[in-house]
Design an enzyme around this catalytic site. Structure first.
Site, mmCIF file in Angstrom:
data_model
loop_
_atom_site.group_PDB
_atom_site.id
_atom_site.type_symbol
_atom_site.label_atom_id
_atom_site.label_comp_id
_atom_site.label_asym_id
_atom_site.label_seq_id
_atom_site.Cartn_x
_atom_site.Cartn_y
_atom_site.Cartn_z
ATOM 1 N N ASP A 1 0.842 -1.203 0.000
ATOM 2 C CA ASP A 1 0.000 0.000 0.000
ATOM 3 C C ASP A 1 0.876 1.250 0.000
ATOM 4 O OD1 ASP A 1 -2.169 -1.693 0.206
ATOM 5 O OD2 ASP A 1 -2.280 -1.510 2.400
HETATM 6 N N1 URA Z 1 -1.168 -6.043 3.811
HETATM 7 C C1 URA Z 1 -1.695 -4.802 3.822
HETATM 8 O O1 URA Z 1 -2.748 -4.579 4.406
HETATM 9 N N2 URA Z 1 -1.021 -3.822 3.209
HETATM 10 C C2 URA Z 1 0.169 -4.001 2.568
HETATM 11 O O2 URA Z 1 0.738 -3.050 2.032
HETATM 12 C C3 URA Z 1 0.707 -5.300 2.570
HETATM 13 C C4 URA Z 1 0.023 -6.302 3.191
#
Ligand code: URA
Length: 246
Positions: A118
């Site tokens: 993310d």
């Molecule tokens: N899980 C998440 O919620 N976000 C990420 O960036 C990676 C794994």
């Protein structure tokens, strides 16, 4: 941009023209690469070579292009220490893309992220231009463990830990997803190991046990930790893919 494709080395590597090597490494169009050589801007192992047709074995060749030192890699696999504020999408929207953190030749080669982090997640991200390797690294069959350092809003307890290990149901799939390991490091710090890579998986798993992710950092993929000397925003070649394969 060069297309993502199989770039597996053949068993008997063949010498290639220097301008072709530059093109495949991402230094420009074929014409631009010929021009770079012709104008004396390319050195091979420290010597200027101004013949675009001079032949070399590409993989591992040390060149410099207009002052940029480069070790040629027929297949690109790199690790990036992703900082917050960058998107993994190839067509980023509100935030700059992680590709902006790579040098121009790698951007031209069209490397794709191996899974996504993310925008606000930091830590280890792999990128490659090798289609079969990308498939191998992302295939759910391969179960490469990924370790996340999770900072949570509410204090952690054994009930949450047990639920994460037993499996929680997320809203897009009735099949529960479970953590391979869930170690409570401190009240607000969980070390979570996952072998799947579902959308927002860590955040949704923590929400499912009544908590909330405040910060997320991926500290390891397979046997590869984020190197101590790889600062946020920096990248490095990963020459041994077996470190991130099961
Ligand atoms: N899980 C998440 O919620 N976000 C990420 O960036 C990676 C794994």
């Amino acid at each position: 941009m060069l297309a993502l494709m199989s770039k597996k080395k053949s068993n008997t590597p063949r010498p290639e023209a220097l301008s072709q090597i530059l093109f495949m490494q991402g230094f420009g169009t074929r014409r631009e690469c010929e021009g770079l050589v012709f104008h004396g801007l390319v050195q091979v192992q420290g010597e200027v070579v101004d013949d675009p047709d001079a032949e070399f074995l590409s993989d591992g060749l040390s060149i410099s292009v207009d002052g940029m030192v480069w070790i040629c890699h027929d297949v690109a696999l790199v690790m990036l220490h992703k900082p917050a504020g960058y998107e993994c999408s190839l067509k980023p929207g509100a935030w700059p893309g992680v590709h902006n953190l790579l040098p121009v030749p790698l951007r031209r080669r069209g490397l794709q992220p191996v899974g996504r982090l993310d925008q606000d997640t930091t830590g280890l991200l792999l990128l490659t231009d090798d289609g079969p390797l990308l498939h191998k690294l992302t295939s759910p069959k391969h179960h490469v463990p990924k370790v996340y350092e999770v900072t949570v809003k509410h204090p952690l307890d054994e009930r949450q830990q047990a639920a994460l290990l037993a499996g929680v149901v997320l809203d897009d799939d009735p099949q529960p997803v479970k953590a391979e390991a869930a170690d409570i490091v401190s009240d607000h710090h969980l070390r979570l190991t996952l072998t799947q890579g579902k959308y927002h998986q860590v955040k949704r798993m923590l929400a499912a046990v009544g908590n909330r992710v405040e910060a997320l950092h991926r500290s390891r993929i397979g046997r590869l930790p984020v190197p101590d000397d790889l600062a946020p925003g920096q990248w490095r070649w990963l020459d041994d893919p077996s470190l991130v394969l099961p």
